[in-house]
Structure formats: structure tokens, C-alpha cells
Design a protein around this motif. Sequence first.
Motif, PDB file in Angstrom:
ATOM      1  N   GLN A  47      58.876 -27.012 -26.106  1.00 21.54           N
ATOM      2  CA  GLN A  47      58.956 -28.299 -25.490  1.00 21.54           C
ATOM      3  C   GLN A  47      58.215 -29.596 -25.826  1.00 21.54           C
ATOM      4  O   GLN A  47      58.575 -30.533 -26.060  1.00 21.54           O
TER       5      GLN A  47
ATOM      6  N   ARG B  49      63.967  -7.771 -16.148  1.00 22.17           N
ATOM      7  CA  ARG B  49      64.171  -9.221 -17.012  1.00 22.17           C
ATOM      8  C   ARG B  49      63.234  -9.993 -17.645  1.00 22.17           C
ATOM      9  O   ARG B  49      63.177 -10.968 -18.200  1.00 22.17           O
TER      10      ARG B  49
ATOM     11  N   TYR C  77      54.163 -31.316 -16.490  1.00 23.57           N
ATOM     12  CA  TYR C  77      54.953 -32.350 -17.195  1.00 23.57           C
ATOM     13  C   TYR C  77      56.221 -32.789 -16.379  1.00 23.57           C
ATOM     14  O   TYR C  77      57.012 -33.638 -16.476  1.00 23.57           O
TER      15      TYR C  77
ATOM     16  N   GLY D  90      64.617 -26.324 -16.164  1.00 22.70           N
ATOM     17  CA  GLY D  90      64.489 -27.327 -16.972  1.00 22.70           C
ATOM     18  C   GLY D  90      64.179 -28.493 -15.744  1.00 22.70           C
ATOM     19  O   GLY D  90      63.736 -28.325 -14.744  1.00 22.70           O
TER      20      GLY D  90
ATOM     21  N   GLY E  30      65.313 -24.826 -20.816  1.00 20.80           N
ATOM     22  CA  GLY E  30      65.110 -23.675 -21.463  1.00 20.80           C
ATOM     23  C   GLY E  30      65.961 -22.384 -21.036  1.00 20.80           C
ATOM     24  O   GLY E  30      65.867 -22.387 -19.853  1.00 20.80           O
TER      25      GLY E  30
HETATM   26  O1  4AD Z   1      61.201 -21.619 -17.043  1.00 20.88           O
HETATM   27  P1  4AD Z   1      60.509 -21.490 -18.385  1.00 20.88           P
HETATM   28  O2  4AD Z   1      59.337 -20.877 -18.503  1.00 20.88           O
HETATM   29  O3  4AD Z   1      60.807 -23.003 -18.869  1.00 20.88           O
HETATM   30  C1  4AD Z   1      60.048 -23.376 -19.903  1.00 20.88           C
HETATM   31  O4  4AD Z   1      59.423 -22.706 -21.009  1.00 20.88           O
HETATM   32  C2  4AD Z   1      60.598 -24.779 -20.159  1.00 20.88           C
HETATM   33  N1  4AD Z   1      59.461 -25.490 -21.360  1.00 20.88           N
HETATM   34  C3  4AD Z   1      61.751 -25.063 -20.985  1.00 20.88           C
HETATM   35  C4  4AD Z   1      62.026 -26.541 -21.273  1.00 20.88           C
HETATM   36  O5  4AD Z   1      62.115 -27.148 -20.447  1.00 20.88           O
HETATM   37  N2  4AD Z   1      62.513 -26.501 -22.542  1.00 20.88           N
HETATM   38  O6  4AD Z   1      61.486 -20.684 -19.324  1.00 20.88           O
HETATM   39  C5  4AD Z   1      62.741 -21.047 -19.589  1.00 20.88           C
HETATM   40  C6  4AD Z   1      63.528 -19.870 -19.350  1.00 20.88           C
HETATM   41  C7  4AD Z   1      63.650 -19.056 -18.290  1.00 20.88           C
HETATM   42  O7  4AD Z   1      64.679 -19.590 -17.393  1.00 20.88           O
HETATM   43  C8  4AD Z   1      64.085 -17.569 -18.602  1.00 20.88           C
HETATM   44  O8  4AD Z   1      65.767 -17.608 -18.698  1.00 20.88           O
HETATM   45  C9  4AD Z   1      63.302 -17.545 -20.097  1.00 20.88           C
HETATM   46  O9  4AD Z   1      63.116 -18.718 -20.485  1.00 20.88           O
HETATM   47  N3  4AD Z   1      62.340 -16.602 -19.801  1.00 20.88           N
HETATM   48  C10 4AD Z   1      62.282 -15.390 -20.403  1.00 20.88           C
HETATM   49  N4  4AD Z   1      63.100 -14.605 -20.704  1.00 20.88           N
HETATM   50  C11 4AD Z   1      62.710 -13.272 -21.097  1.00 20.88           C
HETATM   51  N5  4AD Z   1      61.437 -12.937 -20.838  1.00 20.88           N
HETATM   52  C12 4AD Z   1      60.657 -13.763 -20.361  1.00 20.88           C
HETATM   53  N6  4AD Z   1      59.305 -13.025 -20.149  1.00 20.88           N
HETATM   54  C13 4AD Z   1      60.900 -14.886 -19.941  1.00 20.88           C
HETATM   55  N7  4AD Z   1      60.100 -15.931 -19.481  1.00 20.88           N
HETATM   56  C14 4AD Z   1      61.090 -17.085 -19.446  1.00 20.88           C
END
Ligand code: 4AD
Length: 434
Positions: free
Chosen positions: A188, A217, A333, A361, A403
Motif C-alpha cells: 500500500q 483463515r 492511514y 480497504g 487488499g
Molecule cells: O485488512 P488487511 O490487513 O489490509 C491491508 O493490508 C491493506 N493495506 C490493504 C490495502 O488497502 N491495500 O489485509 C487485506 C486482506 C484481508 O482482508 C484478508 O483477506 C487478507 O488480506 N489477509 C490474509 N489472508 C491470509 N492470511 C492472513 N494472515 C491474512 N491477513 C490478511
Amino acid sequence: MKTEKFISVKEAMEKKKGKVSVRGWVYRERKSNQFIFLVVRDSSDIIQCVIKKEKVSEPLWKAAEKILVETSVKLTGDIKEDKRAPTGYEIEVEDLEVVHYAEPFPVAKDQSYEYLLDIRHLWLRSRKMTAMLKIRSTVFGAIHEYFRSLGYYEFHSPIIIPGGAEEGPTLFEIKYFDKKMYLTQTWQLYAEAAIFALEKIYTIAPSFRAERSKTSRHLTEYWHAEVEVAWFKLNDIIDLAEGLVKHVIKRVLEENKEELKILERDVKKLEPTLKKGFPRITYAEALKLLKEKKGMEVEWGKDLRTIEEEKIMELFDTPVFVTHYPKEIMAFYKPRDPKDPKAALCFDLLGPEANGELIGGSERDMDINELIGSLKKKGEKIEDYSYYLDTRKYGSVPHAGFGMGVERLVRWVCGLDNIKDAIPFPRTMTRTNP
Ligand code: 4AD
Ligand code: MG
């Protein structure tokens, strides 16, 4: 064996009759005095093949007698319909070449889940894993297709980063010559720098999380589909996310009927996702639903836990957007909602059937002082973010992004119990091999 033109098992069955040459691996074998039945698989399907002792040469019969499961073979023969065969066709073998005799294959019925993970390199050949891998391939293709059709550029950010992340404690540290560096959790912060050049960008790349949670998950290494868009507000980015999920599901339902059948997936559960708009509720509304429909009291300001997400999703048959989470528990952010400053302009997309968060997001804060304040509050070193803060000094614009955990989506589409079965070689806190 003479040089033949090989066709896939699927193509052979489509031909329905006549002479065919196929090659692959023995999926099942059954031998009697007069007949040897081999079910042969290739990447396309499986087919029953029969070797009749009275019809083949003695050396061919002798070679076939030694065949065990997973032996690789090339064969030629007549194909015909046969209702009793597993896929409705049978090849009567005239010519056979054993390419490699397999040792006794260590995978049999009723083995423990952990054992199947230990031998994942061999278990990949199973029909269910193969079906998942094909669906996974469709999902990746559909993500690229969706963004490219909308004019997005594919952009790449570094995997090895100096710091700066979603959550400090889940950063993997690596030794980088004589320095400490980290594995990225998200593209990001770099993507936010790049929208000033390209405006609309996406990626699919590995992300890493030092998650100690042993849930169905969480992976420590997962594939992250991310997008970042200049000028977008919360509603625009939510629309984009809904379109993405619908497009991927549509493609899988079109292209992977066979695979969904092999996985025994009830596709009816996916259909509402194509037909209906996804509900959009605020965090405050989610708390109200929990209280009124599920008798669960959650205090405003607390993050939704897995159990609470699951209870909410029991009320819906499509994914649901939950927006406006409390600002204080969100990443630095995510901007305040001017209309309700204790809430942030952000969303999570929750998946049905207890699949939890599929996408996270938000809009991105344009206010440099607010950003510095949030970073300080979280105990971050401002110097680490100087490149990021620069993006707010030279013609900053509103922008937003999200994401999506690709394995989370694959798990849901395939109806898998565990996210470890949505990736070929999973990495978790305890699973690092093979
Ligand atoms: O919600 P997260 O932490 O968001 C971000 O990383 C933002 N920076 C994304 C962005 O806006 N560009 O992670 C985004 C997604 C989650 O909704 C989930 O689907 C997946 O990443 N995720 C995982 N998938 C598998 N194993 C994990 N440990 C995960 N952690 C997050
Ligand atoms: Mg999240």
C-alpha cells in the motif's frame, strides 16, 4: 512404442471413438488373470483403460503386471463409451509404454490431515487438490482480467521493506547484510506513491504476516490482490471491490463446473453473489444487528472478532460490506469521517458461510498532520515514513484502495474447511515444510 500424437484424456473422450494415444499417471489399478484395469489420469481428467491378456503381446502383459499407482505411462488403443467406467469411457489398450515404474505410493485413503500436509508435494496430484489448483488459476486470471479491462496498470512494490506496515507485531524480520529489514505485509504505502504517476494500479503479490493465530483463515505467506486509485472516494472503492468479487465468481462458475463438482461444492450458495447487490452496513449498524438478532452486546470501539463476524454473516447469503469502523482501532492511514469523526472512512468485506474478512480497504488520509499524529500515537518512528509523508506534500489528491486475500476467496469459492487447502504449499506458524 511407435511415435504417436498424444491427446489429452479429455480430448480423447470428446472424440468418443476410434484410435487414441494418451499419456499420464496410473490413478488406480486392478489386476486379474485375464484383465488389467488401469485408470489413467492426466491434467485434464481420468479414464479407464483395459488390457486384455489374450489381445496383447506377452512382454506388454508382463510390463503391465508390474504397474503400481502413479506409474507414468503412454498408451494407444480404441476408445469407446462404457457406462460402467468412472468417466463413461474406456480405452482398450493395444500398445503400452511404461515411462517410469512408481514405488508404492504413500498416499492412500483415510490418512490424517497433518500427514497429507507432510506429503503435500505428492498430495497435489489428488483430484481435489488438482481441482482447487485449476480454480485458483481461474481466480488469478479473473483478477488480472477485471482490472486490465478497466484500464488499470499492473504495478510492483518491493517485498523487502525497511518498515512501515499494517501492524508492527506481525512483521517478519529478516537479516539483510548487517541491517534488519522486513517482509512486506501490503504494497500500500508504495502504491500510494505510484498513483501520482499511474492513477489506477493493481497487483497480485505475496504478503507476509507473522500471525501466531492457528485459525482456518490465516497463513503467514499469502497472495494479496491490491488496488490503489487516485480520486476515488469510499463509495467508488466499494463499488470496485463488489465488481471484482462478482467477476471472479462469475468466471469460476463459467469455467470450473467440473472442478466444483469434484470438490462437492454446492454452487447454489455462490449464486446469490452474482444476482444481488452486496448489502452495505456501517459498523454501528452491525453492532445493532448483533444485539437485536443475535443477542450479542459489543461495545462501540471494539473490533469485531471472528465470532461476531460469523454471527453477522449468518444473516446474509452474499458478502457484506461493513463500513465506518472506529478510527482509533484502525491503521494510521484511514481518515476520519468528517461527518462522524470517531469513525474512519473504511470497509471490510465479510464473506458468507463463515469465511470472515475477504477484503479490507479505505480512503487514505490526505492530512499530513493527522497522519503524523496517528503514527506517533502508534509509537512509530516518523523518519521511517518520510517517503510516505512526501506523497502528501506535492499535489496530494483523494485516493483509496483495498487488499483482498486471494486464498480467502479461493477457500470460499471452493467451500474448503481450511485456508491451507487453498494454496499449494501453505506456510503457517507451525507448517513450513514441504
Ligand atoms: O485488512 P488487511 O490487513 O489490509 C491491508 O493490508 C491493506 N493495506 C490493504 C490495502 O488497502 N491495500 O489485509 C487485506 C486482506 C484481508 O482482508 C484478508 O483477506 C487478507 O488480506 N489477509 C490474509 N489472508 C491470509 N492470511 C492472513 N494472515 C491474512 N491477513 C490478511
Ligand atoms: Mg483487515
